[in-house]
Write an enzyme that holds these catalytic residues in place. Structure first.
Site, PDB file in Angstrom:
ATOM      1  N   VAL A   1     -28.441   8.517 142.288  1.00  0.00           N
ATOM      2  CA  VAL A   1     -27.486   7.603 142.938  1.00  0.00           C
ATOM      3  C   VAL A   1     -28.005   7.160 144.303  1.00  0.00           C
ATOM      4  O   VAL A   1     -27.270   6.597 145.101  1.00  0.00           O
ATOM      5  CB  VAL A   1     -26.116   8.304 143.099  1.00  0.00           C
ATOM      6  CG1 VAL A   1     -25.510   8.628 141.739  1.00  0.00           C
ATOM      7  CG2 VAL A   1     -26.216   9.553 143.973  1.00  0.00           C
TER       8      VAL A   1
ATOM      9  N   HIS B   1     -25.450   6.701 136.659  1.00  0.00           N
ATOM     10  CA  HIS B   1     -24.424   7.493 137.355  1.00  0.00           C
ATOM     11  C   HIS B   1     -23.947   6.833 138.650  1.00  0.00           C
ATOM     12  O   HIS B   1     -23.402   7.498 139.536  1.00  0.00           O
ATOM     13  CB  HIS B   1     -24.950   8.907 137.632  1.00  0.00           C
ATOM     14  CG  HIS B   1     -25.219   9.681 136.374  1.00  0.00           C
ATOM     15  ND1 HIS B   1     -25.989  10.822 136.355  1.00  0.00           N
ATOM     16  CD2 HIS B   1     -24.830   9.474 135.096  1.00  0.00           C
ATOM     17  CE1 HIS B   1     -26.056  11.282 135.115  1.00  0.00           C
ATOM     18  NE2 HIS B   1     -25.364  10.497 134.335  1.00  0.00           N
TER      19      HIS B   1
ATOM     20  N   CYS C   1     -12.178   1.861 144.942  1.00  0.00           N
ATOM     21  CA  CYS C   1     -10.828   2.423 145.058  1.00  0.00           C
ATOM     22  C   CYS C   1     -10.621   3.457 143.956  1.00  0.00           C
ATOM     23  O   CYS C   1     -10.932   3.181 142.786  1.00  0.00           O
ATOM     24  CB  CYS C   1      -9.788   1.303 144.921  1.00  0.00           C
ATOM     25  SG  CYS C   1      -8.099   1.926 144.845  1.00  0.00           S
TER      26      CYS C   1
ATOM     27  N   THR D   1     -36.328  15.430 135.593  1.00  0.00           N
ATOM     28  CA  THR D   1     -34.960  15.763 135.198  1.00  0.00           C
ATOM     29  C   THR D   1     -34.928  17.073 134.410  1.00  0.00           C
ATOM     30  O   THR D   1     -35.804  17.331 133.591  1.00  0.00           O
ATOM     31  CB  THR D   1     -34.284  14.640 134.376  1.00  0.00           C
ATOM     32  OG1 THR D   1     -32.959  15.052 134.052  1.00  0.00           O
ATOM     33  CG2 THR D   1     -35.065  14.304 133.109  1.00  0.00           C
ATOM     34  N   SER D   2     -33.893  17.876 134.646  1.00  0.00           N
ATOM     35  CA  SER D   2     -33.756  19.177 133.969  1.00  0.00           C
ATOM     36  C   SER D   2     -33.254  18.993 132.539  1.00  0.00           C
ATOM     37  O   SER D   2     -33.173  19.959 131.782  1.00  0.00           O
ATOM     38  CB  SER D   2     -32.778  20.053 134.760  1.00  0.00           C
ATOM     39  OG  SER D   2     -31.553  19.352 134.942  1.00  0.00           O
TER      40      SER D   2
ATOM     41  N   PRO E   1     -42.720  19.810 136.923  1.00  0.00           N
ATOM     42  CA  PRO E   1     -43.464  21.060 137.152  1.00  0.00           C
ATOM     43  C   PRO E   1     -42.837  22.257 136.430  1.00  0.00           C
ATOM     44  O   PRO E   1     -43.500  23.267 136.218  1.00  0.00           O
ATOM     45  CB  PRO E   1     -43.401  21.252 138.667  1.00  0.00           C
ATOM     46  CG  PRO E   1     -42.438  20.266 139.200  1.00  0.00           C
ATOM     47  CD  PRO E   1     -42.133  19.273 138.144  1.00  0.00           C
TER      48      PRO E   1
END
Ligand code: BV8
Length: 248
Positions: free
Chosen positions: A103, A119, A127, A188-189, A214
């Site tokens: 994000v 996301h 709002c 990303t996991s 990694p």
């Protein structure tokens, strides 16, 4: 590190590329990943505890201030060599889609134009009641500030846990994942759904899947290629090899 020649061969003929990124791509820019322990006064909360509509209803000030803290981290961050390499890579392929869970907007700041924000984006505000994007509001000192249209609470324009993802972005991401020749899963996991399903959908659709991380993830054993490196190291090396293979 070297790029497997077979991967370069497949990229030499590939026309359609899809990339999924997570917090690991921004780690080298100083933006903590979700797995990284929260620091300071946030250490006692897990992100999943703060990033939900329930948490916001329970304590809107706490959640607003958490995002205000993260906004300062993002504002001070700069795109790293991983972001910059992906912005270059976009220009090498006729079809290229960059699907991000992040994000932080760092891909766009690096020059990427084909970004699908699954996301949301922390620098936008909307709002809580109406869901409409709000760009300016009166600073009455209220925390969170109030919506100028309905007086409801304002919130960041991000997707919280237990909230559905934006339909258009989800459809574009699913189409890109099931219609690509090569799918990269970077930083990303591969735990948070429905984003985590995309690499597996690409595999089922016959794409070559490459993981750059990694650490091992649920995708590691199934990906055809694994580059167990930091994105800011692996991606510039990959771009150099790609450009070299195109010149030869
Ligand atoms: C939903 C925005 C319908 C907010 C985020 C199926 C199975 C199980 C659970 C579920 C399921 N379906 C739905 C769920 C529930 C839930 C979910 O998946 N929970 C998880 C925890 C199991 N999903 C949802 O709630 C989704 N909505 O399903 O709606 C619904 C409606 C009602 C009720 C139920 C369902 C909404 C999900 C989106 C939530 N919002 N972010 C904000 O940012 O504040 S998710 C957020 O966390 C990120 O966007 C990202 O998606 C995720 C973190 O994951 P990563 O980005 O991968 O980061 P992480 O820290 O985990 O890992 C970093 C990786 O990088 C590591 O592997 C590390 O090794 C690597 N790394 C580190 N350094 C580097 C590196 N790699 C490369 N280079 C480096 N230098």
């Amino acid at each position: 590190m070297t790029i497997p020649p077979e991967l370069l061969r497949r990229l030499a003929t590939a026309k359609r590329i899809a990339v999924l990124t997570g917090a690991g791509v921004s780690a080298e820019s100083g933006v903590p990943t979700f797995r990284d322990a929260q620091t300071g006064l946030w250490a006692k909360y897990t992100p999943e505890e703060l990033a939900t509509p329930r948490a916001f209803r329970r304590n809107p000030r706490l959640v607003w201030e958490w995002y205000a803290w993260r906004r300062t981290l993002v504002a001070d961050a700069k795109p790293n060599p991983g972001h910059l390499a992906l912005a270059q890579m976009e220009k090498l392929f006729p079809q290229f889609d960059l699907i991000t869970q992040n994000v932080d907007g760092l891909h766009q700041r690096a020059g990427s134009t084909r970004v699908i924000e699954l996301h949301g984006n922390i620098s936008r505000t909307k709002c809580f009641d109406e869901g409409a994007i709000v760009t300016s509001w009166e600073d009455t000192g209220d925390v969170p500030p109030k919506c100028p249209n309905c007086g409801g609470l304002l919130r960041p324009d991000v997707v919280w846990f237990e909230e559905p993802l934006p339909e258009t972005e989800m459809e574009r991401a699913a189409t890109a994942s099931t219609n690509c020749d090569v799918f990269f899963s970077i930083g990303t996991s591969t735990i948070v759904y429905p984003a985590a399903a995309l690499p597996f959908e690409a595999l089922c659709a016959g794409a070559t899947v490459v993981e750059i991380n990694p650490q091992p993830t649920p995708l590691t054993m199934l990906a055809q290629f694994n580059l167990p490196e930091a994105a800011g190291v692996a991606l510039p090396v990959l771009m150099k090899a790609l450009n070299a293979s195109r010149k030869s």
